[in-house]
Write an enzyme that holds these catalytic residues in place. Structure first.
Site, PDB file in Angstrom:
ATOM      1  N   LYS A   1      41.793  50.776  37.260  1.00  0.00           N
ATOM      2  CA  LYS A   1      43.156  50.185  36.725  1.00  0.00           C
ATOM      3  C   LYS A   1      43.782  51.148  35.752  1.00  0.00           C
ATOM      4  O   LYS A   1      42.941  51.453  34.567  1.00  0.00           O
ATOM      5  CB  LYS A   1      42.910  48.828  36.114  1.00  0.00           C
ATOM      6  CG  LYS A   1      43.774  47.898  35.439  1.00  0.00           C
ATOM      7  CD  LYS A   1      43.251  46.758  34.801  1.00  0.00           C
ATOM      8  CE  LYS A   1      44.371  45.675  34.467  1.00  0.00           C
ATOM      9  NZ  LYS A   1      43.781  44.445  34.065  1.00  0.00           N
TER      10      LYS A   1
ATOM     11  N   GLY B   1      50.361  48.018  34.210  1.00  0.00           N
ATOM     12  CA  GLY B   1      49.502  48.947  34.925  1.00  0.00           C
ATOM     13  C   GLY B   1      49.381  48.849  36.459  1.00  0.00           C
ATOM     14  O   GLY B   1      50.003  48.079  37.096  1.00  0.00           O
ATOM     15  N   GLU B   2      48.879  49.743  37.043  1.00  0.00           N
ATOM     16  CA  GLU B   2      48.701  49.731  38.333  1.00  0.00           C
ATOM     17  C   GLU B   2      47.181  50.051  38.820  1.00  0.00           C
ATOM     18  O   GLU B   2      46.262  50.533  38.065  1.00  0.00           O
ATOM     19  CB  GLU B   2      49.293  51.178  39.063  1.00  0.00           C
ATOM     20  CG  GLU B   2      50.941  50.799  38.897  1.00  0.00           C
ATOM     21  CD  GLU B   2      51.591  51.894  39.320  1.00  0.00           C
ATOM     22  OE1 GLU B   2      52.916  51.766  39.553  1.00  0.00           O
ATOM     23  OE2 GLU B   2      51.079  53.183  39.698  1.00  0.00           O
ATOM     24  N   VAL B   3      46.536  49.403  40.020  1.00  0.00           N
ATOM     25  CA  VAL B   3      45.364  49.592  40.512  1.00  0.00           C
ATOM     26  C   VAL B   3      45.310  50.305  41.536  1.00  0.00           C
ATOM     27  O   VAL B   3      45.946  49.864  42.533  1.00  0.00           O
ATOM     28  CB  VAL B   3      44.918  48.097  40.636  1.00  0.00           C
ATOM     29  CG1 VAL B   3      43.505  47.931  40.945  1.00  0.00           C
ATOM     30  CG2 VAL B   3      44.908  47.243  39.412  1.00  0.00           C
TER      31      VAL B   3
ATOM     32  N   ASP C   1      42.687  32.914  31.432  1.00  0.00           N
ATOM     33  CA  ASP C   1      43.692  33.082  32.565  1.00  0.00           C
ATOM     34  C   ASP C   1      42.932  33.177  33.940  1.00  0.00           C
ATOM     35  O   ASP C   1      43.186  33.828  34.734  1.00  0.00           O
ATOM     36  CB  ASP C   1      44.294  34.551  32.215  1.00  0.00           C
ATOM     37  CG  ASP C   1      45.505  34.819  33.227  1.00  0.00           C
ATOM     38  OD1 ASP C   1      45.969  33.689  33.723  1.00  0.00           O
ATOM     39  OD2 ASP C   1      45.779  35.952  33.629  1.00  0.00           O
TER      40      ASP C   1
ATOM     41  N   GLY D   1      50.602  45.648  38.312  1.00  0.00           N
ATOM     42  CA  GLY D   1      50.750  44.555  37.346  1.00  0.00           C
ATOM     43  C   GLY D   1      51.867  44.964  36.361  1.00  0.00           C
ATOM     44  O   GLY D   1      52.632  46.063  36.400  1.00  0.00           O
TER      45      GLY D   1
ATOM     46  N   GLY E   1      47.298  47.708  44.037  1.00  0.00           N
ATOM     47  CA  GLY E   1      48.090  46.345  43.241  1.00  0.00           C
ATOM     48  C   GLY E   1      48.843  47.125  42.186  1.00  0.00           C
ATOM     49  O   GLY E   1      48.704  48.203  41.871  1.00  0.00           O
TER      50      GLY E   1
END
Length: 409
Positions: A180, A165-167, A276, A162, A160
């Protein structure tokens, strides 16, 4: 008495301002994504193949992205476990070293000193965040053993991406985990505060329907959060992108709703407002259990309705009071839960095809709502979309969901 034409002009000006704001947000997201793509290409040593024509294509795509707000819920906070081949900006999965000290490729040699080094400005920003009134120099983690050294992690393929950041799927202590990772270029004061806020809240939550927090790397520049890995991805992915709608029979859908409701009940009992909640922030494991994740925008409740100047939520799932930046309570999460109920009831995307600025204006100022399905679940959805003080509690929603499930027997 206000003349109708004056009122209309006022609406148009407000809608125009909202439109400009959303375009700016979209532009920042698109630029950030382009930077990430270019960085990944450099790391893979593909600089030569990144030709002038590719740059022109990237610029054209960037301009298109600026004009198109993401309606699918995959904004800066909803990319966890998204499937890359279903995204318009898909990239090949890549492996990263298990430790930043092992990262010594041609790209890093070309760019001079290792980009994972801590610079004075970053360290100063991090210390200021920890010293801020929000955290008061208190330990971020309640237990020292939850502070993980990044070298303990084996980082695998990216699952993933974002806004900041990245997962990655990874391994820690022989266990599959989700990592994350906050990118150095994204370590702004605001993002650092969100990171601290998320781990301080998530570390105090323990419930079968809340993502399990395992630990965090709290030494910049490798700020990372480690949680359990959820094999089936997000609920948003399962409903709208996976092609597995046939597996979502009514009994399974109602169980998923009960899972989300039970997780939210725990969150609210801990005096936390999520802010959220959406299908992209509900993850599903291989047993089809749903767990709530992503607490970066969450807030600790007070005895009276709260107000927060920072933007929160995703337009298609946001409660009108959040859109209008009015005082809010935990009932803003109930409104969002109603949208998830609608998704699982209809298996459609909320407000599909409607420009986000129109969604924002219609929901906040005109009282517009999605078309409510018939039946007891439709009545429950309608109640979740009532005025804030009239919305049901998680306990009432859970009881009604159980009744609806029994009626199917």
């Amino acid at each position: 008495m206000v003349h109708p034409r004056q009122k209309l002009v006022g609406y148009e000006e407000e809608a125009s301002a909202l439109h400009q704001r959303l375009e700016m947000i979209s532009a920042v997201r698109a630029m950030n994504e382009t930077l990430k793509q270019n960085r990944l290409l450099r790391e893979r040593g593909d600089d030569n193949s990144f030709s002038h024509s590719a740059n022109n294509s990237s610029d054209a795509n960037l301009q298109n992205n600026v004009l198109n707000f993401h309606l699918d819920g995959h904004d800066e906070r909803s990319a966890l476990y998204s499937r890359q081949h279903d995204q318009g900006t898909s990239q090949k999965a890549m492996s990263l070293p298990s430790s930043p000290h092992d990262y010594r490729g041609p790209a890093s040699e070309r760019s001079g000193p290792s980009r994972y080094g801590v610079n004075d400005e970053m360290e100063s920003t991090w210390n200021k965040v920890l010293e801020s009134p929000m955290f008061n120099n208190k330990p971020l983690l309640p237990y020292e053993k939850w502070d993980i050294d990044f070298s303990e992690l084996t980082v695998g393929t990216r699952v993933g991406i974002g806004f900041f950041g990245e997962v990655f799927r990874g391994i820690w202590n022989g266990t599959d985990v989700a990592i994350k990772v906050f990118l150095e270029q994204d370590l702004t004061t605001e993002n650092m505060e969100d990171f601290c806020n998320e781990i301080s809240i998530l570390s105090r939550l323990r419930h079968p329907n809340v993502i399990l927090f395992l630990g965090a790397c709290t030494k910049p520049p490798r700020l990372s959060m480690v949680t359990e890995y959820m094999e089936l991805g997000s609920l948003y992915y399962l409903i709208h992108l996976s092609g597995q709608k046939k597996k979502l029979n009514w009994r399974r859908r109602l169980r998923m709703l009960r899972d989300i409701c039970k997780g939210l009940m725990c969150i609210h009992r801990m005096k936390i407002v999520h802010r959220d909640l959406k299908s992209a922030n509900c993850l599903v494991n291989k047993h089809w259990t749903v767990k709530i994740c992503d607490f970066g925008l969450s807030r600790i409740m007070t005895n009276s309705p709260m107000r927060d100047s920072s933007s929160a939520g995703t337009p298609e799932w946001m409660a009108p009071e959040l859109i209008r930046n009015e005082p809010f309570t935990e009932k803003c999460d109930i409104f969002s839960l109603g949208v998830i109920m609608w998704e699982l009831c209809t298996l459609n995307r909320p407000w599909e095809g409607v420009p986000p600025e129109r969604v924002v204006y219609s929901v906040a100022n005109e009282g517009s709502r999605l078309e409510i399905p018939e039946g007891p679940l439709g009545r429950l959805i309608s109640d979740c979309w009532a005025e804030s003080h009239e919305r049901p509690s998680c306990e009432e929603i859970l009881s009604r969901l159980v009744d609806i499930e029994y009626s199917l027997c």
